[in-house]
Each structure stands twice: as structure tokens, then as C-alpha cells.
Design a protein around this motif. Structure first.
Motif, PDB file in Angstrom:
ATOM      1  N   GLU A 173       0.801  -1.222   0.000  1.00  9.40           N
ATOM      2  CA  GLU A 173       0.000   0.000   0.000  1.00  9.40           C
ATOM      3  C   GLU A 173       0.837   1.277   0.000  1.00  9.40           C
ATOM      4  OE1 GLU A 173      -2.518  -0.694   3.325  1.00  9.40           O
ATOM      5  OE2 GLU A 173      -4.147  -1.368   2.038  1.00  9.40           O
ATOM      6  N   GLY A 174       1.712   1.332  -0.951  1.00  2.00           N
ATOM      7  CA  GLY A 174       2.445   2.568  -1.148  1.00  2.00           C
ATOM      8  C   GLY A 174       3.620   2.792  -0.212  1.00  2.00           C
ATOM      9  N   GLU A 175       3.956   1.782   0.583  1.00  2.00           N
ATOM     10  CA  GLU A 175       5.130   1.932   1.448  1.00  2.00           C
ATOM     11  C   GLU A 175       6.387   1.906   0.578  1.00  2.00           C
ATOM     12  OE1 GLU A 175       5.382   2.291   4.925  1.00  2.00           O
ATOM     13  OE2 GLU A 175       3.281   2.824   4.530  1.00  2.00           O
ATOM     14  N   PRO A 176       7.442   2.564   1.037  1.00  2.00           N
ATOM     15  CA  PRO A 176       8.668   2.547   0.240  1.00  2.00           C
ATOM     16  C   PRO A 176       9.300   1.142   0.172  1.00  2.00           C
ATOM     17  CG  PRO A 176       8.998   3.713   2.296  1.00  2.00           C
ATOM     18  CD  PRO A 176       7.536   3.466   2.181  1.00  2.00           C
ATOM     19  N   PHE A 177      10.095   0.934  -0.854  1.00  2.00           N
ATOM     20  CA  PHE A 177      10.736  -0.363  -1.064  1.00  2.00           C
ATOM     21  C   PHE A 177      12.218  -0.130  -1.296  1.00  2.00           C
ATOM     22  CE2 PHE A 177       8.767   1.383  -4.867  1.00  2.00           C
ATOM     23  CZ  PHE A 177       9.871   1.555  -5.681  1.00  2.00           C
ATOM     24  N   ASN A 178      13.012  -1.229  -1.233  1.00  2.00           N
ATOM     25  CA  ASN A 178      14.411  -1.086  -1.609  1.00  2.00           C
ATOM     26  C   ASN A 178      14.752  -2.041  -2.741  1.00  2.00           C
ATOM     27  OD1 ASN A 178      14.818  -3.583  -0.464  1.00  2.00           O
ATOM     28  ND2 ASN A 178      15.531  -2.728   1.493  1.00  2.00           N
ATOM     29  N   PHE A 179      15.990  -1.976  -3.166  1.00  2.00           N
ATOM     30  CA  PHE A 179      16.375  -2.733  -4.347  1.00  2.00           C
ATOM     31  C   PHE A 179      16.193  -4.232  -4.135  1.00  2.00           C
ATOM     32  CE2 PHE A 179      19.711  -5.223  -6.404  1.00  2.00           C
ATOM     33  CZ  PHE A 179      19.319  -5.061  -7.717  1.00  2.00           C
ATOM     34  N   GLN A 180      16.537  -4.701  -2.930  1.00  2.00           N
ATOM     35  CA  GLN A 180      16.454  -6.137  -2.674  1.00  2.00           C
ATOM     36  C   GLN A 180      15.034  -6.644  -2.859  1.00  2.00           C
ATOM     37  OE1 GLN A 180      18.390  -8.504  -2.426  1.00  2.00           O
ATOM     38  NE2 GLN A 180      20.311  -7.379  -2.347  1.00  2.00           N
ATOM     39  N   MET A 181      14.089  -5.883  -2.368  1.00  2.00           N
ATOM     40  CA  MET A 181      12.693  -6.289  -2.494  1.00  2.00           C
ATOM     41  C   MET A 181      12.299  -6.386  -3.956  1.00  2.00           C
ATOM     42  SD  MET A 181      11.302  -3.785   0.443  1.00  2.00           S
ATOM     43  CE  MET A 181       9.577  -4.156   0.431  1.00  2.00           C
TER      44      MET A 181
END
Lengths: 436, 697
Positions: free
Chosen positions: A342-350
Motif C-alpha cells: 500500500e504505497g510503502e517505500p521499497f528497496n532494491f532487494q525487495m
């Protein structure tokens, strides 16, 4: 002189046909190189401002006024029209000193003061340079204005473009002093501020505000669509003094039929709905005009449609079309992450994990990529500003774990996928599926 | 700056000479025959006896005060040395506005016999600098270090001096001064108008000094050659920044050095000026008398007169009643009287008058919201006092005005005060030191100074030393300074001043209340002064409205002025316009006070209106007054489908949002955040809905 050059140009262009002339006349109009004969749809404001400045110029009455209106509503155009008209009056012609300042150029009072003294050509100016320190300049200017009086010294018109930016100067010294002069028996001045902020008075300090006369001229166009359409027609029509009457009639007739075309009306209606100002309209007409050539000597409805498509294009969708399949896949992975969290930030690994899952389960056409290659693609997306880093201190965290956000809407992604040339079907399906 | 501090390095030693005789039994003071003074570390001794003319340390290093010594006396312990003097004035000490009374330009060596009573004639004997020749003469003396007297000055006018007053000294010739006397008047800067153009650079040397310096230049020929080149380089460097005339002169000098023919003649002038420079350097080292410095930094050319060019056709006078009324209602027009501030006027008048009469000092703090007539009242008070002093009812005083908003930096206050007091142009630090000295020393202050400090809060600095000094000077015994300060807030002393500053400001405070509607009405009526342009009801409406909002007289006058314009425009013919009616005033009030947000929303394009509705819808969904653009855009898209419009692209949506942000209908975050920027409304939701309602119908 100007006229001679223009005539000469017209004569030379005669050989190449009237089309060039038409383009020249209309381009001049659309690029705001020439003031219109009369400002459209702001008669009362025009009268008010002209009357005000005329009183300053003729009677030596000090005034202050703000012209407020959204961007592109014709504030500067109105003022320039008024000034042109004012300078045509015989008494006024050599008796006013206009000083033009712009909040974007004169970013602090020091620069503004130098510019004022330079434009007024006071005696501490030698050549192009202004001597003396900031404090000396201020004292000098104030002294000069103080020495003047209502009946004998020339009125000074201070024109402050982007007035709101002047309010951010330290202590609002310049504004205080200009407005104070306008409220005391010194040299007659008119302070004219141009701004697009409706709340500009709230920016002024109370003692500055008290010295301002609270005259505001609002330029809010209440143009109806019919008037808008009329305006388009008159903007595209040729002036009466066009040398060839036959071509003149042909062109104007073609414009008239153009404006009655349903397609054109629709395009203009959507433009009108988006914004009423003439600057964006001129941009549209300019693009349409550029498609006119000697072999196609009229504006066709399709030209206008094409121009409007160029104007309204979504810049990010354009970028998406140029991405590689790998980058597109990463974007789709991010979209799924957005759906899940729901729009939470992500990082490259994800993102990488999501991508790998896709490769293992569904992919037939796409091979596995090395991690450095994927990282490179990820960085490229960041450079294109399709994704944006969330935390400001980038130095501490490893690249793979920096939190990111996607700056794309779902609809944009889906639209891009539809238009993407030879997009693999499994990628399309993956994008369409509810959860990765 | 250098000039000032050099003085401090010299220490002069004063010793009584001759036998003391009892001068006053009651005060136990003793008179003395003469006073010996010497400079520390030097053999030479100067003797001063009553009857001689002396120079006394003053505010200005270049022009010390001149006086005639009448009596020398001290107390029993012989610690305090006092002197009784008769003052003489230089023209620079005469008040600015009275200088014109002389009717001619004064000779630089001319002084005036002082007949006023305002200044103390008892001075500290240790402020004596040396002796000077003074002659009573009708023509300027030939030698440069002699001053001459021709006229007397009694604070009102210049009169021919009665020779009797000078008699007793004309016979006695003073002893030759042993102190290397260098009368400041003979210094090369003392051109008749000391504020003449600076960039005519090197002054013409004084022949006597040159002769004296001749020997010096011989011995230092080698040294001066080296010096000259640097000096020249310096002046050429500055020439690039200064005017063309300077470049020319530099060139001339350069070419003179090349061609041997003209060299001799011109070298004389260069050499001479340089000798002078050296000579003065020498003098500075020994006696440390002030010396002029070559100005290198480019500053406002002093000859530049600040003025706006005058117009070719004189301004037209008001033609009809409405124009007449408008001219009278302009804030700038000075009214015949200030109604409604009688009490405040009286209080300030009494305060300043008493201080001027007593020759003491004091502070007063005046507060009030803008447009309540603070500055105007004080100006009125000063006008009346000036009139009274012209009528000889009170002693003369000098009025100085500074404004915190009209300076670039709080420390500029010193510069402006000093410039208005003495016409000197110096740096802020130097000005502070000079003022400090001026207000603390028992120098012959001829009159009280009334200082008006407008917008006091702008003079705030972290250490508050500007404010501290302003309030500390009046408390000095010899300052004779009255400080009137104005600011907007009532509790300024408590809010921003540290204790020692607030304490010195004292408790003499006054606050100007906002005008009530009756007062405002009276102000307008008195300004109009029987020009019948307004209906009675119309005036009442304006004053009631303004009194309810701010009580700002400026606002009130501006509205009336606007109403006359509306009245004029509404009439079919300018001359047929009648009185200003209620409707005109209503229209003017509407223009000035009504918020434009609602009109702006109504005039916005369809997509913009839709976006505003989307913002409200999203706020309601979230239950918060803040949403990101992304969230609002989803709502926007839904709404446009409901309205049957083609949904716009994201780029276009952002453009719509930015347009609303530029008008400040919305408050936006920085646009680099793109679709994550947060959006807030700058108008209340109800206003937006109200504005949009008729559009939907």
C-alpha cells in the motif's frame, strides 16, 4: 527604421509566397513580441490603471497599486499597454521616469537599489557602474526622493514584477521606503506591483502594509467558451493591412471554417477546460501554425489535433516507452510491491526478489540477469527520476537497501505497456495479474 | 579611523606655574598665573597664560574648539585643573539651518565671537591642546596659522564684533609657542568648503610648510623615489575605479615623468605634495596631529547631489471639487492641524520643552499600531517648539530624525546621526566613537539635541549596543540629548530589550490608541476643510468600518480617495459628478476589504475547479487536512468521469495543481517531490464549496 526593415522583409518574402508573411505575422503575435491593440476582456481594469498612472504623471499624485492575477492572465501585457498609451500623451511623454524591477533578478535590496539608481541615472552613476556602499546608496536614493516635491520633480514609476519576492527581502526595507515615499510629500512616485499570489498582502509587514494604499486590480478572466473561440479566430486571422486581398480573404475564410469544425471545437474545449490563459493557447496555435507550408497553405483540423496531442502529452509515459525490457520489468515489480504494501517505500532487494520470483514462475522469454546488471538498470531508473530515494542521508546506507518510492501512477504503467513495441506477452500478463 | 586613535597615544602633562592665590574662599579654589604643558617624552614646554587664545579638544580632531583663556584655577588638592574661557565658534559649529545667515562663504580661518549663554564656560584645563593666534581683523590674515575674528554670533544672527570685547588681548603678544604647533586650520584639507570634490586628489601645498619641508625632502630624496612609485601605482589603481578626470591626471603625471622637458615643472608639484606627505607623516609621529589620508576606495562622489530630474511641464493643479478633495485626502498632504491627538501632543510637547529649557536629557518611548499618527504628532510638536525657539521663548535646539527602516544595518544609525549633526561622513565604528565623545565630554555644546528614532525595533542587535548607546547618552551630564523613540508594539522594552537597556529607556512611555470612528470622521472633515465632496452618511460609514477593523487613518484616507475616483467614473461627465454617495463608498470598501479568493475560484478553469473539489473529497475520505497529489489525482480522475469529461494526463494534472499553488489557493510542497508532494487548502473548505456551488447549478 523598424518599418523600413519590415517593408524590406516583406518585399523579399514576397517571392517566397504569402505563407511566410502569414507565419511571420502570427508568430509575432504568439510570441508576445508585439502588444495587442487593446487588451481583451479587461476594459475596466485598463481604465482604472490608466487613470491612476495618468494622475501620477500629470498631477504628481503618489500612488501604489497591485495587479494580481494568475500566471498568463496578462498582467504585464496590461501594464505595458497602459504605459504605451500613457507615453503617447504629450505632457507625459518626457515627464515620467519608469523603473523596471523584477523579483527574480533583483534578489536582494542591494541589487535592487543599484538597479534603481542606474535606471534613474542619478549622479552617483558613472557609466554603467554605481558607486558607493549599500548604505550610501540607500541614503542617496532617499535623499534624492526627499528633495523632490509634487509639482516640480518628475514622477517615478516603480514597476515591481514578481512583487511577492520583494516581500522576502530582509526587513522589507525597499518596499517600506518606496511605499513611505508614496505616502509622504516627496517626489511623486507610483509603485506598481505585479504578482500572481492572491495572499500577497499577508506577506507584508504591518507597517509596510499600512503604507500601502490597498488598491488591488484583479485580473481574473471570466471568459466564456464562445468568447474564447472568438478570440482564437481573431488571433489566427490576418490584419486588414495585409498586402494581397485575395489571399487575405482566402485565409480568413479558411480560419472561419476551421473554427466551426467540430473536431477543432472539441480540442479547444478541452484546452479551455484545462486553462483559460492565452499563453497556453498561443503555444497550441504556434504548433499548429508550424505545420503550414507552401504546399499546404491553410491550417487543417488535424493539425490542431496533432498540436494538442503534443501539448497534452504525458512526459513520463514518453520516458517509459524508451525503457529496456529489464527496466520495465523492474517497474512492474515495483508496482506489485506498491499494491502489496500500500504505497510503502521499497528497496532494491525487495524489487529484485519480486523480479526473481517472476523469472522462476512465469517467465518464458526473459533470461536471468546478473545482479550487477539489475543494479545498473535500477540506478538508471533513479537517474530518470522514475523512482526517488526517500531518505536524504544516502552515504550511510548501502545502495541495495536504500528506501525508494515510485513516481508513477498505475494507469501510466498500464498505458505504457499497451503502447510498448513488441512487449513480451508474459510480461504483460504479469503486469495485469493482481498479485505478483 | 586611524585619525582618531592617534590622539590617544599622546599623553600631555599639565603643571601649574606661578604662585597660587585664593580665588574663591567658599569653594576653596585657587587661581594660578599660568599653566605649563608638555608632551610626554619631549622636552618642549608650552606655557598658557590667561588672555591667550587656546585650542581645546573637541569632537572634531581637525578642528579643535577655539577659546580665549580668562582664568586658570584649581581646588585645594591641586588635582583638578579648571579654566574659565570665552568661546569662539567655527562656522562648522553653527547649526546647519543658520549657516545661510552669514550670506557669504566663510574664510577657513574665520571664527566668530560667541555671545550665547547656552554653553558652559568652565572647562577642564587638561583638554587644552595649545595656543593659537587670533586677530581681530577685517581681512583674512596672510599667515595660515592665524585665525581671525570679525563677527560675533549670538545663536540668532551674526553681528559686527564690538572691538571692546577683544581689546585687552590685542596688545599683549603671546609667547612663542615652543610646542611644535601645527594649527589644524593650516592643514591642507582646510579648503573653504571642506566637502569639495575629493578626486581632485592632491591638494595644493602650503608654501610655508613647503619651505620648512624643503630640507627634509633633500635628505629623503632616495626614499621618496621609492615611495612615489607605490603612491602612483596606488592612485592609478584607484583611478580605474574613479572618474575619468582622475585617469587623466594620472596619465599626465605618467607622461610628465617620461618627457624631460616638462618634467621639472611638474616634478615640483609632485615632489612638493610628497614632501608634504612626508612632513605630515613626521608630524603625525611626533605630535600625532591628524593628517589627511588619500582616499582610495571608490565611494559616492561627494560632489554628486542627490536629486530627481525636474519635469518640463509643471504638475497640473486640481481642477474640480473631487480632485481638490482627493489632493487634500492624500496621506502626504500636510494638514493644518492634527485633530484628535491633543492630549498626546501636549504630553510630548511638555516633555521636550522642559528638557530643552533645563538643558538636560531624557528618553521617551512611544508605541501604537501603524497609522495612528505617532510620527506626525512628533513632527507637529517639533514644528511648534521650533516656532517657540524662533520667538525666543525657549533656547534653540536641534532636531534630528533617523528611521530604523531607512538604514541597511543598525550600526548605520551612528553614521546618520553624526552626519546630520556635523555633516561628517565616516564609518560606523568611528562615528560611534565620535558621538560617544561628543555626548560625554563637557565640550561647548551650544544647544540641546532632540533625536527622533522611528521604528526602534529595527535597531535591535544581538548585543543591543546601538539601543544601549542611544539610551545611555541622554543620561550623561553634558549630553543635553532628548531621545524620542517610536515603535509599533507596546511591550517592546519588555520583549526584546535586555535589562540594562530597558532600565535606561526609563518609564516615560506613551501609547497611541487606534482612532475611534468619531476621531476618524473628524480627521477627514478637518482635512477636507469645507470642501464639500462627501455625503455625511458616507463619511460615517467609512470611519465606522475602518475603526472596526484597524483604526488606521491611512486606510481611511485611502478609501475616501478611492471613493472619489469611483464617483468621478460613475458620472457621465467628469464635471457633472456630484457628491460622493454611500454606494461609491460601499464599492471602494468592497474593493479593498473583500477577499478575492472566491472570485478567483469562480474564474478558474473547469479542471482547476474539479481539482479543488477532488482535494476536498480526498480530505473528507482521509479525515485529514492534507493529502498527497497522487491521492488527490485519483479522486480527480473519478470526478471527471462523473462529470463526463475526458480524464487528463498526470503531467497536465500536475500543471493544474501548480497553477493553483502559484495563486496560493493551494499550499504545495517543493515541486521536485513530483506526485508525492503534499497538498493543503489555503482557503476554508466551506469557501470553496460556496464558490463552486453556482457553477454546478
Amino acid at each position: 527604421m523598424d518599418n523600413i526593415i519590415r517593408k524590406y522583409l516583406i518585399m523579399t518574402l514576397f517571392k517566397y509566397g504569402y505563407i511566410f508573411q502569414v507565419q511571420m505575422i502570427l508568430r509575432e503575435r504568439f510570441c508576445h513580441q508585439r502588444l495587442p491593440e487593446k487588451p481583451v476582456g479587461m476594459e475596466s481594469q485598463h481604465k482604472h490603471l490608466l487613470e491612476l498612472l495618468r494622475r501620477t504623471a500629470v498631477h504628481g499624485e503618489s500612488n501604489s497599486v497591485l495587479i494580481v492575477g494568475p500566471r498568463g492572465s496578462g498582467k504585464t501585457m496590461l501594464l505595458n499597454c497602459v504605459l504605451r498609451e500613457l507615453l503617447e500623451v504629450k505632457d507625459v511623454n518626457k515627464n515620467v521616469l519608469p523603473v523596471h524591477l523584477n523579483g527574480l533578478l533583483q534578489t536582494d535590496d542591494r541589487i535592487a537599489l543599484k538597479e534603481i539608481t542606474r535606471q534613474l541615472n542619478l549622479e552617483n552613476v558613472v557609466g554603467d557602474k554605481v558607486f558607493g556602499s549599500f548604505a550610501e546608496n540607500l541614503a542617496f536614493l532617499l535623499e534624492a526622493l526627499k528633495k523632490g516635491d509634487r509639482s516640480s520633480s518628475r514622477p517615478v514609476l516603480f514597476i515591481l514584477d514578481e512583487f511577492d519576492l520583494f516581500a522576502h527581502h530582509k526587513n522589507q526595507t525597499l518596499l517600506y521606503n518606496l511605499l513611505d515615499v508614496s505616502q509622504s510629500a516627496q517626489a511623486p512616485v507610483a509603485v506598481i506591483g505585479l504578482t500572481c499570489r492572491l495572499d500577497v498582502l499577508e506577506l507584508l509587514e504591518k507597517r509596510v502594509k499600512s503604507r500601502f494604499s490597498h488598491r488591488q486590480i484583479h485580473l481574473l478572466s471570466s471568459l466564456s467558451f464562445i468568447q474564447y473561440l472568438d478570440n482564437v479566430r481573431s488571433q489566427l486571422s490576418l490584419p486588414q493591412d495585409f498586402p494581397d486581398t485575395k489571399f487575405y480573404d482566402e485565409w480568413n475564410d479558411s480560419i472561419k471554417t476551421l473554427c466551426e469544425d467540430q473536431l477543432v471545437v472539441d480540442v479547444l474545449q478541452s484546452h479551455y477546460n484545462s486553462s483559460k490563459d492565452f499563453r497556453s493557447l498561443h503555444l497550441l496555435l504556434m504548433l499548429a501554425l508550424s505545420r503550414v507550408s507552401a504546399s499546404k497553405p491553410a491550417i487543417k483540423p488535424t493539425d490542431l489535433l496533432e498540436a494538442s496531442r503534443v501539448c497534452m502529452v504525458d512526459s513520463k509515459a514518453n520516458i517509459l516507452h524508451g525503457l529496456s525490457i529489464l527496466e520495465l520489468c523492474l517497474i512492474i515489480a515495483m508496482k506489485h510491491l506498491n499494491d502489496i504494501y500500500e504505497g510503502e517505500p521499497f528497496n532494491f532487494q525487495m524489487v529484485h526478489n519480486e523480479f526473481k520470483k517472476f523469472l522462476q514462475r512465469k517467465s518464458h522469454s526473459i533470461h536471468n540477469f546478473d545482479k550487477p546488471v539489475v543494479i545498473k538498470a535500477f540506478e538508471h531508473l533513479q537517474q530518470l527520476e522514475l523512482i526517488k530515494s526517500m531518505d536524504s542521508s544516502t552515504a550511510k546506507i548501502q545502495k541495495e537497501y536504500q528506501l525508494m518510492k515510485l513516481l508513477l501512477d498505475h494507469s501510466q504503467i498500464m498505458e505504457a505497456l499497451q503502447k510498448y513495441p513488441q512487449c513480451p506477452t508474459d510480461v504483460k500478463q504479469w503486469a495485469m495479474s493482481a498479485f505478483g | 579611523m586611524v585619525r582618531y586613535f592617534t590622539r590617544l597615544r599622546v599623553r600631555r602633562i599639565y603643571k601649574w606655574g606661578g604662585r597660587p592665590y585664593i580665588f574663591d574662599r567658599k569653594l576653596k579654589s585657587y587661581g594660578f598665573e599660568y599653566l605649563n604643558m608638555s608632551v610626554e617624552g619631549q622636552e618642549a614646554v608650552t606655557t598658557v597664560t590667561p588672555g591667550q587664545y587656546i585650542l581645546i579638544e573637541g569632537n572634531d580632531d581637525e578642528y579643535p574648539f577655539v577659546a580665549k583663556l580668562l582664568k586658570l584655577f584649581g581646588d585645594e588638592s591641586h588635582k583638578q585643573k579648571k579654566a574659565l574661557v570665552q568661546w569662539f565658534l567655527r562656522l562648522s559649529e553653527v547649526p546647519q539651518n543658520k549657516k545661510l545667515l552669514l550670506g557669504r562663504s566663510p574664510h577657513p580661518q574665520e571664527i566668530f565671537y560667541y555671545l550665547g549663554r547656552a554653553c558652559d564656560d568652565e572647562i577642564n584645563a587638561e583638554s587644552i591642546l595649545g595656543t593659537v593666534h587670533v586677530r581681530q581683523d577685517n581681512s583674512p590674515p596672510g599667515t595660515k596659522d592665524t585665525l581671525y575674528v570679525k563677527l560675533s554670533w549670538d545663536t540668532k544672527a551674526f553681528n559686527v564684533l564690538d572691538p571692546v570685547l577683544m581689546q585687552d588681548t590685542s596688545a599683549s603678544t603671546p609667547p612663542k609657542p615652543a610646542l611644535p604647533l601645527f594649527t589644524p586650520c593650516a592643514s591642507p584639507t582646510a579648503t573653504p568648503v571642506s566637502r569639495g570634490p575629493v578626486h581632485h586628489a592632491l591638494p595644493t601645498p602650503d608654501p610655508t610648510v613647503m619651505r620648512r619641508a624643503g630640507s627634509v625632502s633633500d635628505t629623503r630624496a632616495t626614499m621618496s623615489a621609492g615611495k612615489r612609485s607605490t603612491l602612483e601605482a596606488e592612485s592609478i589603481h584607484s583611478a580605474s575605479k574613479l572618474s575619468a578626470s582622475k585617469i587623466l591626471s594620472a596619465k599626465r603625471r605618467g607622461s610628465a615623468a617620461d618627457t624631460p622637458g616638462v618634467r621639472k615643472k611638474l616634478q615640483l608639484s609632485i615632489g612638493a605634495s610628497e614632501c608634504l606627505y612626508l612632513r605630515m607623516k613626521e608630524l603625525r609621529n611626533s605630535v600625532c596631529f591628524p593628517c589627511f589620508l588619500i582616499q582610495v576606495t571608490p565611494s559616492t562622489p561627494r560632489c554628486a547631489t542627490p536629486c530627481i530630474p525636474s519635469r518640463t511641464v509643471p504638475a497640473r493643479q486640481p481642477g474640480n471639487i473631487l480632485e481638490e478633495a482627493r489632493a487634500r485626502l492624500h496621506v502626504s498632504s500636510v494638514p493644518e492641524s492634527l485633530p484628535c491627538r491633543e492630549q498626546e501632543f501636549q504630553d510630548i510637547y511638555n516633555f521636550v520643552e522642559s528638557k530643552v529649557m533645563d538643558g538636560t536629557g531624557g528618553c521617551m518611548y512611544i508605541s501604537g499600531v501603524p497609522g495612528t499618527g505617532k510620527t506626525a504628532t512628533i513632527h507637529e510638536v517639533i514644528r511648534c517648539l521650533q516656532h517657540a525657539s524662533d520667538m525666543d521663548e525657549i533656547p534653540t535646539f536641534r532636531f534630528i530624525e533617523i528611521n530604523g527602516m531607512k538604514m541597511t544595518d543598525p550600526h548605520q544609525a551612528y553614521v546618520q546621526i553624526l552626519q546630520k549633526l556635523t555633516d561628517q561622513k565616516v564609518t560606523a565604528d568611528h562615528a560611534a566613537a565620535l558621538l560617544e565623545k561628543r555626548f560625554s565630554n563637557p565640550a561647548p555644546k551650544k544647544e540641546t539635541t532632540v533625536l527622533l528614532v522611528d521604528e526602534l525595533d529595527l535597531l535591535w542587535t544581538r548585543k543591543q549596543n546601538v539601543m544601549y548607546n542611544l539610551f545611555d547618552w541622554p543620561t550623561r551630564r553634558h549630553a543635553r540629548l532628548v531621545v524620542l523613540t517610536i515603535a509599533n508594539t507596546m511591550d517592546l522594552p519588555e520583549r526584546i530589550m535586555i535589562n540594562r537597556v530597558a532600565s535606561r529607556l526609563g518609564l516615560t512611555r506613551m501609547s497611541f490608541q487606534p482612532y475611534s470612528f468619531k476621531q476618524l470622521q473628524q480627521i477627514i472633515t478637518s482635512r477636507l476643510n469645507k470642501v464639500k465632496a462627501f455625503e455625511e452618511d458616507a463619511l460615517q460609514l467609512v470611519s465606522r468600518k475602518v475603526a472596526a477593523l484597524s483604526g488606521d487613518a491611512r486606510r481611511c484616507l485611502d478609501i475616501c480617495r478611492r471613493a472619489t475616483e469611483i464617483c468621478e467614473h460613475s458620472a457621465s461627465h467628469p464635471s457633472s459628478a456630484g457628491l460622493v454617495k454611500m454606494s461609491h463608498v460601499m464599492e471602494a470598501l468592497d474593493e479593498m476589504f473583500s477577499s478575492s479568493y472566491i472570485t478567483a475560484i469562480r474564474c478558474a478553469s473547469l479542471q482547476e475547479q474539479l481539482f479543488l473539489r477532488a482535494v476536498i473529497a480526498e480530505f473528507r475520505r482521509l479525515g485529514l487536512e492534507e493529502a498527497t497529489f497522487q491521492q488527490v489525482f485519483v479522486q480527480h480522475r473519478t470526478l471527471s468521469r462523473v462529470e463526463g469529461l475526458q480524464p487528463i494526463s498526470l503531467s497536465e494534472g500536475l500543471a493544474v495543481c501548480q497553477r493553483l499553488g502559484a495563486c496560493r489557493l493551494l499550499l504545495l510542497e517543493a515541486s521536485r517531490l513530483d506526485m508525492l508532494q503534499r497538498v493543503r487548502l489555503n482557503v476554508s473548505q466551506d469557501d470553496v464549496l460556496y464558490a463552486l456551488k453556482p457553477v454546478r447549478d
